[in-house]
Write a protein that holds these residues in place. Sequence first.
Motif, PDB file in Angstrom:
ATOM      1  N   LEU A  94       0.855  -1.187   0.000  1.00  0.00           N
ATOM      2  CA  LEU A  94       0.000   0.000   0.000  1.00  0.00           C
ATOM      3  C   LEU A  94       0.892   1.239   0.000  1.00  0.00           C
ATOM      4  O   LEU A  94       1.839   1.331   0.769  1.00  0.00           O
ATOM      5  N   MET A  95       0.563   2.207  -0.864  1.00  0.00           N
ATOM      6  CA  MET A  95       1.312   3.449  -0.953  1.00  0.00           C
ATOM      7  C   MET A  95       0.342   4.627  -0.837  1.00  0.00           C
ATOM      8  O   MET A  95      -0.824   4.517  -1.203  1.00  0.00           O
ATOM      9  N   VAL A  96       0.852   5.750  -0.333  1.00  0.00           N
ATOM     10  CA  VAL A  96       0.075   6.993  -0.263  1.00  0.00           C
ATOM     11  C   VAL A  96       0.738   7.996  -1.192  1.00  0.00           C
ATOM     12  O   VAL A  96       1.947   8.217  -1.110  1.00  0.00           O
ATOM     13  N   ALA A  97      -0.038   8.591  -2.084  1.00  0.00           N
ATOM     14  CA  ALA A  97       0.516   9.551  -3.033  1.00  0.00           C
ATOM     15  C   ALA A  97       1.121  10.739  -2.294  1.00  0.00           C
ATOM     16  O   ALA A  97       0.601  11.161  -1.255  1.00  0.00           O
ATOM     17  N   PRO A  98       2.232  11.301  -2.789  1.00  0.00           N
ATOM     18  CA  PRO A  98       2.848  12.466  -2.140  1.00  0.00           C
ATOM     19  C   PRO A  98       1.849  13.604  -1.968  1.00  0.00           C
ATOM     20  O   PRO A  98       1.109  13.939  -2.888  1.00  0.00           O
ATOM     21  N   GLN A  99       1.829  14.166  -0.778  1.00  0.00           N
ATOM     22  CA  GLN A  99       0.860  15.224  -0.474  1.00  0.00           C
ATOM     23  C   GLN A  99       1.386  16.065   0.679  1.00  0.00           C
ATOM     24  O   GLN A  99       1.741  15.537   1.732  1.00  0.00           O
ATOM     25  N   ARG A 100       1.426  17.370   0.509  1.00  0.00           N
ATOM     26  CA  ARG A 100       2.029  18.247   1.501  1.00  0.00           C
ATOM     27  C   ARG A 100       1.323  18.205   2.858  1.00  0.00           C
ATOM     28  O   ARG A 100       1.956  18.328   3.890  1.00  0.00           O
ATOM     29  N   THR A 101       0.019  18.072   2.844  1.00  0.00           N
ATOM     30  CA  THR A 101      -0.733  18.165   4.094  1.00  0.00           C
ATOM     31  C   THR A 101      -0.904  16.822   4.800  1.00  0.00           C
ATOM     32  O   THR A 101      -1.559  16.761   5.831  1.00  0.00           O
ATOM     33  N   THR A 102      -0.343  15.764   4.243  1.00  0.00           N
ATOM     34  CA  THR A 102      -0.430  14.450   4.887  1.00  0.00           C
ATOM     35  C   THR A 102       0.754  14.259   5.819  1.00  0.00           C
ATOM     36  O   THR A 102       1.903  14.465   5.425  1.00  0.00           O
ATOM     37  N   SER A 103       0.479  13.874   7.060  1.00  0.00           N
ATOM     38  CA  SER A 103       1.539  13.752   8.060  1.00  0.00           C
ATOM     39  C   SER A 103       2.441  12.558   7.775  1.00  0.00           C
ATOM     40  O   SER A 103       2.030  11.577   7.135  1.00  0.00           O
ATOM     41  N   SER A 104       3.664  12.626   8.276  1.00  0.00           N
ATOM     42  CA  SER A 104       4.616  11.527   8.104  1.00  0.00           C
ATOM     43  C   SER A 104       4.114  10.255   8.779  1.00  0.00           C
ATOM     44  O   SER A 104       4.448   9.146   8.367  1.00  0.00           O
ATOM     45  N   GLU A 105       3.295  10.425   9.809  1.00  0.00           N
ATOM     46  CA  GLU A 105       2.747   9.255  10.511  1.00  0.00           C
ATOM     47  C   GLU A 105       1.888   8.405   9.592  1.00  0.00           C
ATOM     48  O   GLU A 105       1.882   7.179   9.678  1.00  0.00           O
ATOM     49  N   VAL A 106       1.154   9.053   8.681  1.00  0.00           N
ATOM     50  CA  VAL A 106       0.326   8.322   7.719  1.00  0.00           C
ATOM     51  C   VAL A 106       1.199   7.467   6.814  1.00  0.00           C
ATOM     52  O   VAL A 106       0.910   6.293   6.558  1.00  0.00           O
ATOM     53  N   TYR A 107       2.305   8.052   6.324  1.00  0.00           N
ATOM     54  CA  TYR A 107       3.208   7.305   5.451  1.00  0.00           C
ATOM     55  C   TYR A 107       3.883   6.164   6.199  1.00  0.00           C
ATOM     56  O   TYR A 107       4.101   5.087   5.640  1.00  0.00           O
ATOM     57  N   GLY A 392      14.567  25.341   8.027  1.00  0.00           N
ATOM     58  CA  GLY A 392      13.598  24.431   8.632  1.00  0.00           C
ATOM     59  C   GLY A 392      12.607  23.872   7.643  1.00  0.00           C
ATOM     60  O   GLY A 392      11.705  23.142   8.014  1.00  0.00           O
ATOM     61  N   GLN A 393      12.741  24.235   6.338  1.00  0.00           N
ATOM     62  CA  GLN A 393      11.818  23.758   5.316  1.00  0.00           C
ATOM     63  C   GLN A 393      10.377  24.022   5.714  1.00  0.00           C
ATOM     64  O   GLN A 393       9.689  23.186   6.281  1.00  0.00           O
ATOM     65  N   ILE A 394       9.928  25.208   5.387  1.00  0.00           N
ATOM     66  CA  ILE A 394       8.613  25.684   5.796  1.00  0.00           C
ATOM     67  C   ILE A 394       7.519  24.715   5.386  1.00  0.00           C
ATOM     68  O   ILE A 394       7.503  24.189   4.289  1.00  0.00           O
ATOM     69  N   ASP A 395       6.594  24.467   6.274  1.00  0.00           N
ATOM     70  CA  ASP A 395       5.409  23.665   5.987  1.00  0.00           C
ATOM     71  C   ASP A 395       4.435  24.508   5.174  1.00  0.00           C
ATOM     72  O   ASP A 395       3.895  25.490   5.668  1.00  0.00           O
ATOM     73  N   THR A 396       4.246  24.151   3.937  1.00  0.00           N
ATOM     74  CA  THR A 396       3.371  24.946   3.068  1.00  0.00           C
ATOM     75  C   THR A 396       1.951  24.425   3.054  1.00  0.00           C
ATOM     76  O   THR A 396       1.201  24.681   2.138  1.00  0.00           O
ATOM     77  N   SER A 397       1.591  23.678   4.072  1.00  0.00           N
ATOM     78  CA  SER A 397       0.224  23.152   4.097  1.00  0.00           C
ATOM     79  C   SER A 397      -0.804  24.251   4.268  1.00  0.00           C
ATOM     80  O   SER A 397      -2.000  24.024   4.118  1.00  0.00           O
ATOM     81  N   SER A 398      -0.338  25.479   4.585  1.00  0.00           N
ATOM     82  CA  SER A 398      -1.280  26.573   4.752  1.00  0.00           C
ATOM     83  C   SER A 398      -1.744  27.138   3.423  1.00  0.00           C
ATOM     84  O   SER A 398      -2.661  27.942   3.372  1.00  0.00           O
TER      85      SER A 398
END
Length: 422
Positions: A94-107, A392-398
Motif C-alpha cells: 500500500l502506498m500513499v501519493a505524495p501530499q504536503r498536508t499528509t503527516s509523516s505518521e500516515v506514510y 527548517g523547510q517551511i510547511d506549506t500546508s497553509s
Amino acid sequence: MARYLIITIICAWALAGCNEIEEAVKDAKKDGSAPPKDNYIVLLDLSDRILFNNQQQVPKDIQVVQSIYAAFKSKLNAKDPTRLYFTVKDKLKLMVAPQRTTSSEVYDMAGNLRLQLAAAQPEEKAKLLEETEKNFNAFLPQIYKKAVISNNSTSYAGADIWKYFNEDLQDDLEKDAQNTLFIITDGYMDFESLNGRASRNNRYTSCTQIINNLKKAPDWNSRFKEGDYGLLPVNKRFPNLKVIVLELNPKDDWTGEYNLLTTIWSKWFNEMGIKSYAFIKDDNINEINESIEKLLKVKLPSSANITSVSWTPVTESDPEITKAAKNKATMAAQTSDITPVTETVKTTAQKKENSNSYNSYSSYAYSEPAAPQKKKENVKEREYIRVSAVKGQIDTSSIHSRTNPKKPISKPKEQVTFGPAY
C-alpha cells in the motif's frame, strides 16, 4: 464397536489428507518451477476527496482495498490449491501519493501494510497472508483518521500522482513480475492552486486545467487532438505495467466530463508505454467488485464475507483535527511576512518553466502572490525569520487548494472503461 469404526475412518481420512499435502510439497520441491509472479501496488489519493458525502468516501475506499486484497488471495489460491504457497513469490504493498498536508505518521503506517511472500519461510507463508489481511483491516481506518485533518477542502493539498510516477513508481516495480497498479482517486490531480502551475504549450499537471480549457466545447475531442492537450509527460516508460484507476468521480454539470477525464488519463498512460489500463467509476461496492472480477479474472467473496467497515465521521472537535489546525495557524503566522522566500520559489518556478526537459519539472514548483509588506519592519528580524524558515523547510500546508464542491454522480450502468489492450 461402531464408534471405534467411525473414529478409525475419520483418522484414515485425516491421514490421507496429510499425505496429499505432503505429496504436493514434494512435487513442488521436485519440480522447482514457480508460477508467474504478481506484484500489486495500491496507491491512495488522500486529498479532499475523502470528505465527499460526509466522509462516506472513506469506508468505500477501505472496502475497495479489502476487495483488492481478496483478489490477491484468490490469485494465490489459483496458483497453489494446497494453500501452502511453497513456490509463490507474489507481492502486495500500500502506498500513499505524495501530499504536503499528509503527516509523516500516515506514510509510516502505510509502509507497514505490505506482503512479500518470497521473504517468508515456506511454513510461514499461509500464516503471513492471514496476518497481513488482519493488519490491513485494523490499520486502514487509522490511516484515514490521521488523513482527515479538517472538514474544509481548503485545508488539503492535492495528491501528487504525477510526482509518484516521475520519482517513485520505478522503484516499486518488479522486473520478473506482472505489475498491477491500482490508483484510488477521483481522477482530477488537483493541487493547492491552479494559478502558477507549471505548463508547457497545452500540457499541464492537473486534469482540471485541461478540462477548464475545453469544457463544454462541442468539438472538444478535435481540439484535444489538434492542440496536443494532455498532462506533462513523464520521461520514463513502464511497458510491464497494468493500471486500474478506481473511483473516478466526474462532476455532473457537464455530460462530457467523464469522457474527457478518461481521455486525458489514457493519453498520459500511452505516452509512458502503458498499454493495459482500465477505469472504474465511483459506485456501490458490489458494482466495483464485479468490475474488479472482470478485469483480474478472479472470483471475489460476497460483500457479506468481507469484513465490514464502521466509520464515524471525524469532526472539528476531534483532538487530531484541533492539533493540525493549531499547527497550521502557527505556521501561517510565522510565514506571512516572508516575502524573499516567496520570490525565491517564484524564480525557481520560472526557471523550470523555461527548461527544455520535462523531467526537470517538480510538480510542487509553483508561485503564489507575495504577502503585503508591513510599513514598519525590523530588517534584521525579517532576515532571521527568513533564514530560519529556509533551513527548517517551511510547511506549506497553509496554502489553500481551490476545489469545487462535488455533487452526487449520475452515471450509466456501464461504468468500466478499458484501455486498448487490457
